[in-house]
Design a protein around this motif. Structure first.
Motif, PDB file in Angstrom:
ATOM      1  N   ALA A  71     -14.680  10.282   4.489  1.00 15.24           N
ATOM      2  CA  ALA A  71     -14.135   9.224   5.349  1.00 15.24           C
ATOM      3  C   ALA A  71     -12.976   9.742   6.201  1.00 15.24           C
ATOM      4  CB  ALA A  71     -13.677   8.035   4.498  1.00 15.24           C
ATOM      5  N   ILE A  72     -12.102  10.534   5.619  1.00 11.33           N
ATOM      6  CA  ILE A  72     -10.971  11.091   6.365  1.00 11.33           C
ATOM      7  C   ILE A  72     -11.471  12.022   7.457  1.00 11.33           C
ATOM      8  CG2 ILE A  72      -8.969  12.650   6.205  1.00 11.33           C
ATOM      9  CD1 ILE A  72      -8.529  11.480   3.348  1.00 11.33           C
ATOM     10  N   LYS A  73     -12.441  12.848   7.120  1.00 11.23           N
ATOM     11  CA  LYS A  73     -12.988  13.807   8.099  1.00 11.23           C
ATOM     12  C   LYS A  73     -13.697  13.066   9.234  1.00 11.23           C
ATOM     13  CE  LYS A  73     -13.377  18.136   9.080  1.00 11.23           C
ATOM     14  NZ  LYS A  73     -12.177  18.901   9.407  1.00 11.23           N
ATOM     15  N   LYS A  95      -2.423  16.344  -1.311  1.00  9.29           N
ATOM     16  CA  LYS A  95      -2.712  14.922  -1.175  1.00  9.29           C
ATOM     17  C   LYS A  95      -3.834  14.773  -0.158  1.00  9.29           C
ATOM     18  CE  LYS A  95       1.846  12.905  -1.928  1.00  9.29           C
ATOM     19  NZ  LYS A  95       2.711  11.829  -1.463  1.00  9.29           N
ATOM     20  N   PHE A  96      -4.540  13.643  -0.234  1.00 13.82           N
ATOM     21  CA  PHE A  96      -5.440  13.322   0.865  1.00 13.82           C
ATOM     22  C   PHE A  96      -4.565  12.960   2.060  1.00 13.82           C
ATOM     23  CE2 PHE A  96      -8.846  12.201  -2.309  1.00 13.82           C
ATOM     24  CZ  PHE A  96      -9.739  13.164  -1.885  1.00 13.82           C
ATOM     25  N   ARG A  97      -4.931  13.433   3.224  1.00 19.03           N
ATOM     26  CA  ARG A  97      -4.147  13.143   4.426  1.00 19.03           C
ATOM     27  C   ARG A  97      -4.318  11.672   4.777  1.00 19.03           C
ATOM     28  NH1 ARG A  97      -5.391  12.916   9.700  1.00 19.03           N
ATOM     29  NH2 ARG A  97      -7.449  13.802   9.315  1.00 19.03           N
ATOM     30  N   SER A  98      -3.195  10.954   4.864  1.00 27.44           N
ATOM     31  CA  SER A  98      -3.223   9.521   5.165  1.00 27.44           C
ATOM     32  C   SER A  98      -2.603   9.215   6.527  1.00 27.44           C
ATOM     33  CB  SER A  98      -2.482   8.738   4.075  1.00 27.44           C
ATOM     34  OG  SER A  98      -1.128   9.132   4.030  1.00 27.44           O
ATOM     35  N   MET A  99      -2.077  10.237   7.184  1.00 27.21           N
ATOM     36  CA  MET A  99      -1.440  10.047   8.491  1.00 27.21           C
ATOM     37  C   MET A  99      -2.192  10.837   9.553  1.00 27.21           C
ATOM     38  SD  MET A  99       2.623  10.198   7.846  1.00 27.21           S
ATOM     39  CE  MET A  99       3.465   8.930   6.948  1.00 27.21           C
ATOM     40  N   ILE A 100      -1.848  10.563  10.786  1.00 28.52           N
ATOM     41  CA  ILE A 100      -2.450  11.296  11.889  1.00 28.52           C
ATOM     42  C   ILE A 100      -2.110  12.778  11.761  1.00 28.52           C
ATOM     43  CG2 ILE A 100      -2.419   9.321  13.470  1.00 28.52           C
ATOM     44  CD1 ILE A 100       0.132  10.571  14.748  1.00 28.52           C
ATOM     45  N   VAL A 101      -2.906  13.618  12.378  1.00 31.07           N
ATOM     46  CA  VAL A 101      -2.640  15.053  12.378  1.00 31.07           C
ATOM     47  C   VAL A 101      -1.296  15.288  13.065  1.00 31.07           C
ATOM     48  CG1 VAL A 101      -3.458  17.299  13.197  1.00 31.07           C
ATOM     49  CG2 VAL A 101      -5.106  15.587  12.397  1.00 31.07           C
ATOM     50  N   PRO A 132       3.189   3.619  12.396  1.00 33.38           N
ATOM     51  CA  PRO A 132       2.033   3.849  13.267  1.00 33.38           C
ATOM     52  C   PRO A 132       1.333   5.185  13.012  1.00 33.38           C
ATOM     53  CG  PRO A 132       4.073   4.174  14.487  1.00 33.38           C
ATOM     54  CD  PRO A 132       4.453   3.632  13.138  1.00 33.38           C
ATOM     55  N   ARG A 133       1.958   6.076  12.259  1.00 34.35           N
ATOM     56  CA  ARG A 133       1.329   7.371  11.964  1.00 34.35           C
ATOM     57  C   ARG A 133       0.254   7.262  10.884  1.00 34.35           C
ATOM     58  NH1 ARG A 133       6.042  10.712   9.911  1.00 34.35           N
ATOM     59  NH2 ARG A 133       6.418   8.699   8.935  1.00 34.35           N
ATOM     60  N   ILE A 134       0.265   6.169  10.114  1.00 34.74           N
ATOM     61  CA  ILE A 134      -0.703   6.004   9.032  1.00 34.74           C
ATOM     62  C   ILE A 134      -2.035   5.548   9.616  1.00 34.74           C
ATOM     63  CG2 ILE A 134      -1.227   4.823   6.867  1.00 34.74           C
ATOM     64  CD1 ILE A 134       1.802   4.527   6.436  1.00 34.74           C
ATOM     65  N   THR A 135      -3.098   6.250   9.265  1.00 31.21           N
ATOM     66  CA  THR A 135      -4.440   5.938   9.772  1.00 31.21           C
ATOM     67  C   THR A 135      -5.001   4.712   9.035  1.00 31.21           C
ATOM     68  OG1 THR A 135      -5.567   7.333   8.138  1.00 31.21           O
ATOM     69  CG2 THR A 135      -4.875   8.401  10.215  1.00 31.21           C
ATOM     70  N   PRO A 136      -6.049   4.086   9.575  1.00 35.22           N
ATOM     71  CA  PRO A 136      -6.657   2.951   8.865  1.00 35.22           C
ATOM     72  C   PRO A 136      -7.110   3.317   7.445  1.00 35.22           C
ATOM     73  CG  PRO A 136      -7.391   2.962  11.135  1.00 35.22           C
ATOM     74  CD  PRO A 136      -6.618   4.237  10.931  1.00 35.22           C
ATOM     75  N   ILE A 137      -7.763   4.459   7.285  1.00 34.44           N
ATOM     76  CA  ILE A 137      -8.161   4.895   5.940  1.00 34.44           C
ATOM     77  C   ILE A 137      -6.917   5.216   5.124  1.00 34.44           C
ATOM     78  CG2 ILE A 137      -9.310   6.753   4.655  1.00 34.44           C
ATOM     79  CD1 ILE A 137     -11.429   6.700   6.913  1.00 34.44           C
TER      80      ILE A 137
END
Length: 176
Positions: A8-10, A35-41, A57-62
Motif C-alpha cells: 500500500a505504501i509503495k 518503521k513503515f514510512r508514514s510521511m511524504i518522501v 500535512p506531511r502524513i500520507t493517507p495510509i
C-alpha cells in the motif's frame, strides 16, 4: 499485515516503504530503527527531525491509518531479531534528542542501562506528546519493577492500546 502495508505504501506514491532513523540504546549503542514510512518522501529535509503535529500535512493517507493503529512500528520486529532492541523497554530516542534531554534532566541517562524496546510503560501509560520528564519517570519505574511477568502484561496491554487514537496524538501546534 506487513506485506499488505508495504504494498500500500509503495502503491500510494512510489517512494520507499521503510523509514530509518538513528537511535540510541543500552550503553549508548547507536542503530537505525525501522518503521513503515508514514510521511511524504523527504518529510525531514536537511537531515533533522521535525516532530509530527496534529493534522500534519506531511502524513500520507495510509500514514494516518498506520500511525493510528501503530502498524508503522511493526518493522521494528526486525530490529528486535537483530538484537538491537528488546520487545519491552524504554523507547530508544534519537541521539541528539537524548543528549538535549539529558542536559536538562541528567537522570535521563539511566534509561540507557537497559536495551530500548518496542513497547513499555511510557508507551502504554503515556502518549506521543508526553513530556520527557514524565516518560523518564515511567521508564525508571519499568526498570525498577522489571520481571518476565510484567513484560507479558505490558505486551498484552500494548495490543489493547493499539486501537486507542489518543495514545498516538501528535504535538499541538502553538498559536502565535
Amino acid at each position: 499485515i506487513m506485506l499488505v502495508v508495504a504494498a500500500a505504501i509503495k502503491l500510494e506514491d512510489g517512494g520507499p516503504v521503510f523509514f530509518k532513523q538513528e537511535r540510541v540504546t543500552r550503553d549508548e549503542k547507536r542503530f537505525d530503527i525501522l518503521k513503515f514510512r508514514s510521511m511524504i518522501v523527504d518529510a525531514e529535509k536537511g537531515g533533522y527531525s521535525i516532530p509530527a503535529t496534529d493534522r500534519d500535512p506531511r502524513i500520507t493517507p495510509i500514514g494516518h491509518f498506520i500511525r493510528a493503529t501503530r502498524i508503522d512500528e511493526l518493522p521494528q520486529l526486525i530490529n528486535i531479531l537483530k538484537g538491537e532492541m528488546s520487545l519491552v523497554g524504554p523507547r530508544p530516542e534519537r541521539p541528539e534528542l537524548a543528549a538535549e534531554i539529558e542536559a536538562e534532566i541528567p537522570e535521563f541517562a539511566y534509561r540507557l542501562k537497559v536495551k530500548g524496546g518496542l513497547t513499555g510503560y511510557a508507551q502504554i501509560y503515556g502518549k506521543y506528546n508526553t513530556s520527557a520528564y514524565d516518560k523518564l519517570r515511567l521508564d525508571l519505574l519499568y526498570i525498577e519493577k522489571y520481571s518476565l511477568l510484567l513484560d507479558i502484561k505490558l505486551i498484552l496491554m500494548t495490543l489493547q492500546i493499539m486501537l486507542r487514537k489518543e495514545s498516538t496524538e501528535g504535538f499541538k501546534e502553538e498559536k502565535k
